[in-house]
Design a protein around this motif. Sequence first.
Motif, PDB file in Angstrom:
ATOM      1  N   GLN A 127      -8.258 -29.491  14.418  1.00  0.00           N
ATOM      2  CA  GLN A 127      -8.304 -28.356  13.500  1.00  0.00           C
ATOM      3  C   GLN A 127      -8.330 -28.829  12.050  1.00  0.00           C
ATOM      4  O   GLN A 127      -9.142 -28.371  11.239  1.00  0.00           O
ATOM      5  CB  GLN A 127      -7.086 -27.456  13.734  1.00  0.00           C
ATOM      6  N   GLY A 176     -11.679 -30.587  11.351  1.00  0.00           N
ATOM      7  CA  GLY A 176     -12.767 -29.630  11.198  1.00  0.00           C
ATOM      8  C   GLY A 176     -12.724 -28.917   9.863  1.00  0.00           C
ATOM      9  O   GLY A 176     -13.753 -28.754   9.192  1.00  0.00           O
ATOM     10  N   ARG A 219     -16.339 -26.261  22.741  1.00  0.00           N
ATOM     11  CA  ARG A 219     -15.555 -25.548  21.727  1.00  0.00           C
ATOM     12  C   ARG A 219     -14.221 -25.032  22.262  1.00  0.00           C
ATOM     13  O   ARG A 219     -13.187 -25.169  21.605  1.00  0.00           O
ATOM     14  CB  ARG A 219     -16.384 -24.386  21.166  1.00  0.00           C
ATOM     15  N   LEU A 223     -18.215 -30.003   9.767  1.00  0.00           N
ATOM     16  CA  LEU A 223     -17.112 -29.509  10.602  1.00  0.00           C
ATOM     17  C   LEU A 223     -17.225 -30.044  12.021  1.00  0.00           C
ATOM     18  O   LEU A 223     -16.263 -30.562  12.601  1.00  0.00           O
ATOM     19  CB  LEU A 223     -17.121 -27.976  10.597  1.00  0.00           C
ATOM     20  N   ILE A 224     -18.426 -29.940  12.592  1.00  0.00           N
ATOM     21  CA  ILE A 224     -18.643 -30.332  13.991  1.00  0.00           C
ATOM     22  C   ILE A 224     -18.421 -31.828  14.202  1.00  0.00           C
ATOM     23  O   ILE A 224     -17.713 -32.248  15.123  1.00  0.00           O
ATOM     24  CB  ILE A 224     -20.065 -29.935  14.426  1.00  0.00           C
ATOM     25  N   TRP A 241     -20.793 -29.484  20.700  1.00  0.00           N
ATOM     26  CA  TRP A 241     -19.661 -28.748  20.118  1.00  0.00           C
ATOM     27  C   TRP A 241     -19.550 -27.352  20.713  1.00  0.00           C
ATOM     28  O   TRP A 241     -18.440 -26.893  21.027  1.00  0.00           O
ATOM     29  CB  TRP A 241     -19.817 -28.672  18.612  1.00  0.00           C
ATOM     30  N   GLN A 284     -14.764 -32.855  13.727  1.00  0.00           N
ATOM     31  CA  GLN A 284     -13.925 -32.307  14.791  1.00  0.00           C
ATOM     32  C   GLN A 284     -14.140 -33.040  16.108  1.00  0.00           C
ATOM     33  O   GLN A 284     -13.188 -33.328  16.837  1.00  0.00           O
ATOM     34  CB  GLN A 284     -14.203 -30.809  14.963  1.00  0.00           C
TER      35      GLN A 284
END
Length: 395
Positions: A215, A218, A348, A54-55, A344, A58
């Motif tokens: 989004q 991620g 964020r 995910l990180i 991240w 993204q």
Amino acid sequence: MLGQILRVALAFVGVIVGAGFASGQEIMQYFVGFGLNGMWGVAIAAVVMSVMALIILQLGSYFRATEHGRVFDRIANPTFSRLLDLGVLITLFSTGFVMFAGAGSNLNQQWGWPVWVGALIMVALVLAAGFLDVDKVTTVIGAITPFIIVFITVACLYVIFFVDRGPVDELNAAALEVGSTMPHWSVAAVNYVGFNLMVAVSMAIVIGGSMFSPQVAGRGGLLGGLLLSALIAVSAVTLFLAVETVGDDELPMLTLINDVHPALGQVMAIAVYGMIFNTALGMFYAFAKRLSVNRPERFRLWYFGSVGVGFLLSFFGFRNLVGYVYPILGYIGLLLIAIMLVAWVRERSRIAAESDRRLRLRDLWLAGREDEFMAEVDASNLDETQIRTAVRDGR
């Protein structure tokens, strides 16, 4: 949006599910060798892999990166950025020569050919591919990945329903006899993720960078991490249940497929050899491209030279190289995990705000509300050209 998420997820899985995974030797060394505790290691690896997927994707989307250096330079100071870049180079070269060893072991186990023959054929194929359209070659070979997933599923079902095995205590003892070069199952779990991310980070960042919405990138990364974790779990359980039969083999998954049916074993051997070729080609090609970035005319010098050195190093043996080289790369990967995670967390709130902004930008562009569109462009971390190209192309 769901289609984009699924496409990103499958692309991420395709980057990581390579020859080492397909052979079963990685799973044997990192998880099965610790017996039942190795299954806890699978759970830890699943969590860390999913979060890091995910990180990474993204961050790639947030910076609209076209290569890993752009992200490294933005999230780390120059020293750490150079260390990560060096780590990626070491990983590319090391994984490449491990593939030569795997090619030799593959043909030796399946057809009894001398190990050096299989390795030398692979070297010849990789050298020849250096003169071809690499994108077309890797696309064709990459199509093998779904078949490998099917073979692993078949092996799992076969072991569960048709293989006679002893009680769990005996399986655990047999697995512990296989052993691992890692000091503890928890370390092995995180190290495994670190190694795989070092191999995949360059392409994963590019995959994320191709997505306009952080989004979507991620969520695609998270789904890809979960799908990959499921494959790891299936492979680990399968090899644990069959450890008394395949524990000493160089390519344990190939042994299981041969047990299902010899004809399937032949197909599996060819498929694994194809994946080894794909991985080796990708590693050496990227390695030579990176080293010749300022002097493109030296690409083939670096390419042929690194392949030749890699062939010599491959004689240490596939099992030994997986057991000792991969953990070293995994420890380098821990630095990558730490830097990416810190970056991240630090970014964020900005990433979340930018994700919402990019959704508004697309809506405003479609509605033709130019003044509001430009106001959002000014607030974005991307330039106007990048934004207009992305919303126009629907990415």
